[in-house]
Design a protein around this motif. Structure first.
Motif, PDB file in Angstrom:
ATOM      1  N   ASP A   1       4.709  25.944  22.172  1.00 48.52           N
ATOM      2  CA  ASP A   1       4.406  25.047  23.281  1.00 48.52           C
ATOM      3  C   ASP A   1       4.212  23.632  22.732  1.00 48.52           C
ATOM      4  OD1 ASP A   1       1.164  24.543  23.253  1.00 48.52           O
ATOM      5  OD2 ASP A   1       1.769  26.453  22.360  1.00 48.52           O
ATOM      6  N   ILE A   2       4.239  22.653  23.638  1.00 45.42           N
ATOM      7  CA  ILE A   2       4.241  21.251  23.194  1.00 45.42           C
ATOM      8  C   ILE A   2       2.999  20.906  22.383  1.00 45.42           C
ATOM      9  CG2 ILE A   2       4.127  18.856  24.025  1.00 45.42           C
ATOM     10  CD1 ILE A   2       6.141  19.556  26.138  1.00 45.42           C
ATOM     11  N   GLU A   3       1.833  21.376  22.826  1.00 44.82           N
ATOM     12  CA  GLU A   3       0.600  21.034  22.115  1.00 44.82           C
ATOM     13  C   GLU A   3       0.591  21.612  20.694  1.00 44.82           C
ATOM     14  OE1 GLU A   3      -2.775  21.737  24.514  1.00 44.82           O
ATOM     15  OE2 GLU A   3      -4.220  21.129  22.986  1.00 44.82           O
TER      16      GLU A   3
ATOM     17  N   GLN B   1     -10.190  15.490  21.401  1.00 45.20           N
ATOM     18  CA  GLN B   1      -9.104  16.096  20.631  1.00 45.20           C
ATOM     19  C   GLN B   1      -8.016  15.078  20.347  1.00 45.20           C
ATOM     20  OE1 GLN B   1      -7.602  20.067  21.695  1.00 45.20           O
ATOM     21  NE2 GLN B   1      -9.361  20.245  23.035  1.00 45.20           N
ATOM     22  N   LEU B   2      -7.735  14.244  21.344  1.00 49.09           N
ATOM     23  CA  LEU B   2      -6.678  13.260  21.158  1.00 49.09           C
ATOM     24  C   LEU B   2      -7.107  12.208  20.148  1.00 49.09           C
ATOM     25  CD1 LEU B   2      -3.855  12.872  22.498  1.00 49.09           C
ATOM     26  CD2 LEU B   2      -4.896  10.781  23.355  1.00 49.09           C
ATOM     27  N   MET B   3      -8.372  11.839  20.191  1.00 50.77           N
ATOM     28  CA  MET B   3      -8.879  10.895  19.197  1.00 50.77           C
ATOM     29  C   MET B   3      -8.683  11.470  17.793  1.00 50.77           C
ATOM     30  SD  MET B   3     -10.243   8.073  18.325  1.00 50.77           S
ATOM     31  CE  MET B   3     -11.390   7.033  19.214  1.00 50.77           C
TER      32      MET B   3
ATOM     33  N   SER C   1     -10.353  16.851  26.033  1.00 50.39           N
ATOM     34  CA  SER C   1      -9.023  16.351  25.669  1.00 50.39           C
ATOM     35  C   SER C   1      -9.119  15.010  24.973  1.00 50.39           C
ATOM     36  CB  SER C   1      -8.154  16.178  26.922  1.00 50.39           C
ATOM     37  OG  SER C   1      -7.924  17.405  27.523  1.00 50.39           O
ATOM     38  N   ALA C   2     -10.035  14.166  25.464  1.00 51.52           N
ATOM     39  CA  ALA C   2     -10.161  12.827  24.887  1.00 51.52           C
ATOM     40  C   ALA C   2     -10.576  12.914  23.415  1.00 51.52           C
ATOM     41  CB  ALA C   2     -11.177  12.005  25.681  1.00 51.52           C
TER      42      ALA C   2
ATOM     43  N   LEU D   1      -3.566  21.582  16.446  1.00 50.88           N
ATOM     44  CA  LEU D   1      -4.005  21.829  17.816  1.00 50.88           C
ATOM     45  C   LEU D   1      -3.301  23.079  18.330  1.00 50.88           C
ATOM     46  CD1 LEU D   1      -3.560  18.219  19.286  1.00 50.88           C
ATOM     47  CD2 LEU D   1      -5.729  19.291  18.705  1.00 50.88           C
TER      48      LEU D   1
ATOM     49  N   LEU E   1      -5.073  11.263  16.799  1.00 54.66           N
ATOM     50  CA  LEU E   1      -4.652   9.924  16.365  1.00 54.66           C
ATOM     51  C   LEU E   1      -5.161   9.623  14.957  1.00 54.66           C
ATOM     52  CD1 LEU E   1      -5.160   7.895  19.673  1.00 54.66           C
ATOM     53  CD2 LEU E   1      -3.015   8.727  18.698  1.00 54.66           C
TER      54      LEU E   1
ATOM     55  N   PHE F   1     -17.381   7.436  19.569  1.00 51.18           N
ATOM     56  CA  PHE F   1     -16.550   7.843  20.711  1.00 51.18           C
ATOM     57  C   PHE F   1     -16.665   9.343  20.954  1.00 51.18           C
ATOM     58  CE2 PHE F   1     -12.610   9.470  22.479  1.00 51.18           C
ATOM     59  CZ  PHE F   1     -12.266   8.551  23.460  1.00 51.18           C
TER      60      PHE F   1
END
Lengths: 481, 481
Positions: free
Chosen positions: B417-419, B330-332, B327-328, B436, B335, B284
């Protein structure tokens, strides 16, 4: 074996019901005569051509079984959105069918996420239809149909199980048709009351009706580009806050309150937990907003409580741009999105009762470490929650969070930044509407790629139908034998 | 009733063990003689003054009971960090005790989150101690997860109670001692193997040892400011990838493999699921990275697999700045942080076995909608997982996610910040290190407010000790009677 013939028959009946529903915006279109009459007329004629022969050809079908209910509920909602989108599309104000479908699914699922940047440009009939989809969806298209389908000779007991929002603990009436009529009555009374109050507070009748539909369904579509911030009225804000809370509370409590037991709310652990969370979150955010922005205290309370209630009830009306608030306040609102309304309300999200049981369950598991042999039931108020239900709720929440995580990952593959991906998935799956980042309260969903719009529409449906109802259709076991 | 005297005695014994551990960096300090000898000498003397009389005064205590275990484990880890931080503090390279504590807790919990911006400025003794805390922590966690936690009823390893090597005796200490000896043997063999391989790949002995400590413990402290990117070597990356995977796998499998059953890994559903996730995530992210950045395919594989393995095993070594990825991707990675290593490994996170059981549990709950009467057990391979364990795991994950959400909210109140809040909490609670946003792979935790550093240290401990072990101490029931 699924009763396909009976299922198809009910779906045709539902389309006929949709025709009846379309008569209301048609009436509004005639009244204002600003160019959308043909859109409704053509849709109605088209639906009648399909549904009338279909319905009569499939009549005299066998009774539905529980298993059929999942398919009826899911397809019913889907068909309403597929065909309910047609007026937007053929009128030309929403030239993309993807967008029209997204907007309509957002309406029927009481989400309130919009792809429109200039809402006020829509003719009155379409504006009315847009808000009316909320109202129809709010009580549940199927639940509404429960009062009508029996007249068509179709029993509906099985549907109730799949349809009732949240794990309702005590049944209002053994007879589903009767229950539907009672709840529908409560819904109607509250709707009329809010329309009158909003009218008295200075809105015209049209906007009063549309905003009431959005409130009672915890939907959130407004007739104004700036949502309720347009009115900037403490009276209107207060009325809407009260009715959002009512709409987010179990309707069987309202029924019993209207029957002369107004203190029933105090005895309901879920309602009290709900109010408690609203208070805590309002104080948290209010303190934060007051410390960082220079609103005066009165405005702070007005804006804070409105946004907190709007989010936790999953309505999504806005009177302030919370993206200008601190990260902490935004994150608090983000967490509220998942809590959602009470079971048996029109609110979305995971439902308060599930969080409440989750908290008790977590505490129980900790206790079990100290007393490994003890039998420790989960209690809500006086009631002991059966182990199967606790397990089911744990499974629900885990499935919910997994789907959320998968959804956010999917949205980032379409190029959204992480915050917007989090916001768009949370706001659609929990049926709220406005999210964070590029889909925040002052933005809309127009810029999302088509694949993203279809996916978010799917999430709205999954969230609205309590996840299991839709996901069970994706298991091979459902279709076997 | 807790056996306070016995608990205190063990804690003093642990401090004496800490003294022995400190002899190693003291030796290194003497060898390189770059200014940190006094820091270790003073700490050792201080510890001896406290612990020697304390230990002998509380000798001849009664046996520990299971309930005492929670307190011993939690306080043991805490005391190691409290006293292990002293050399950093009195040497002066970490002038704030908060920072020194954070760094040491990060070491012993095998997290690898650092407050240092110039790691290479540290003298050799301190660098060695920093990495050695990882190795000790990793050893402790294997002992804990395979020998002690199952007895407390915490952690995924109750599942494998019967599979843990060692004689099945009812008495606590002989069994623990024997199991510990076997597993430490495996740990030591793998450690020596990696040191030699890294030396052969071009690292000096000192860096080989330190990086091996970080790998085997899935910790992530490096001796270089740019982590393993410093070496930019395919050979070193490959060696570290292999050993990270080994460290993230159940050590009882290694034990049996070394005893002549190398095929045991193929029969273990958790290990196979683990490898499967690594492959899927690598493809991925690899596809995503290749499509967006102009690495060549070879480098893409090298960087992608390294970062995926480093994150999922919760090691946290870096060879590429994943914040420059999409972003995808990083998000992977985000998770993967939660999935973590296998049960019985040195990896953190929620553990693969729990996710595996969660997936099967979700599927079972869906099946139950179709067959409400059927008894549907959750199976892993041939084994049926007891209902209590499934419930316990569901409770664990829900508690874990709730604590995560609360943690993120707390960090935003400190102004993150949220991230960055998401990243800092995920990276500490899952014992990874780099997160992050402002705590990404090229940043450090120096800028976090002191309250945040203490809170994140708490999360490292809670995550490392499988949540329940620490949280049970916060319930009034634990202290009663």
């Amino acid at each position: 074996m699924l009763n396909y013939r009976a299922i198809v028959n009910i779906l045709f009946a539902l389309l006929l019901f949709l025709v009846m529903a379309l008569l209301f915006p048609l009436g509004v279109a005639f009244l204002y005569d600003d160019g959308d009459i043909h859109a409704f007329l053509l849709t109605i004629i088209f639906l009648l051509i399909i549904a009338l022969p279909g319905f009569f050809l499939t009549r005299h079908s066998r009774e539905l079984k529980i298993k059929d209910g999942f398919l009826v509920v899911t397809l019913g909602w889907l068909l309403f959105s597929v065909f309910g989108a047609i007026p937007f599309y053929i009128d030309g104000h929403i030239p993309s069918y993807t967008d029209a479908f997204f907007e309509t699914m957002s309406g029927f699922t009481t989400t309130g996420a919009s792809i429109l940047s200039d809402i006020e440009a829509l003719p009155h009939g379409l504006l009315f239809w847009r808000s009316f989809t909320h109202w129809l969806g709010g009580m549940g298209i199927i639940l509404l149909s429960l009062a009508i389908l029996p007249l068509l000779g179709v029993g509906g007991m099985q549907l109730f199980k799949a349809e009732v929002p949240g794990p309702t603990m005590d049944k209002l009436s053994p007879r589903i048709k009767h229950t539907a009529e009672l709840l529908w009555g409560v819904y109607l009374i509250l709707t009329i009351a809010e329309i009158i109050l909003l009218r008295m507070a200075g809105m015209n009748w049209f906007d009063s009706a549309c905003h009431t539909f959005g409130t009672m369904a915890t939907g959130g579509f407004s007739t104004k580009n700036t949502s309720l911030a347009y009115y900037n009225s403490a009276a209107i804000d207060t009325i809407v806050i009260v009715f959002m809370i009512l709409a987010g509370t179990n309707f069987s409590l309202h029924y019993r309150a209207l029957r002369g037991k107004p203190l029933i709310y105090w005895k309901d652990p879920e309602a009290m937990f709900f109010i408690g969370i609203i208070l805590v979150a309002s104080v948290f955010i209010g303190y934060d907003v007051l410390a960082r922005l220079n609103y005066d205290p009165g405005k702070t309370v007005q804006y804070t409580v409105f946004q907190v209630v709007s989010i936790i009830t999953t309505t999504g009306y806005g009177t302030a741009d919370y993206e200008k608030w601190s990260s902490a306040s935004q994150l608090m609102l983000f967490l509220l999105m998942f809590l959602g309304g009470c079971a048996g309300s029109t609110g979305g999200g995971m439902k308060i009762i599930r969080s409440l049981i989750l908290v008790k369950f977590g505490h129980k598991e900790l206790k079990r470490l100290i007393h490994p042999q003890a039998v420790l039931p989960v209690r809500i108020g006086q009631a002991v929650i059966a182990r199967e239900i606790v397990t089911n709720i744990a499974g629900f929440i885990l499935l919910y969070i997994s789907l959320f995580a998968f959804g956010v990952l999917f949205m980032t593959t379409l190029g959204l930044d992480i915050e917007s991906a989090l916001g768009s998935v949370a706001a659609t799956m929990n049926n709220i509407g406005p999210g964070l980042g590029s889909v925040g309260p002052t933005d809309n969903y127009h810029h999302i790629a088509p694949a993203g719009k279809w996916f978010l529409s799917f999430l709205m449906l999954v969230g609205r139908l309590e996840v299991f109802t839709v996901l069970v259709l994706l298991t091979p076991g459902y279709w076997r034998k």
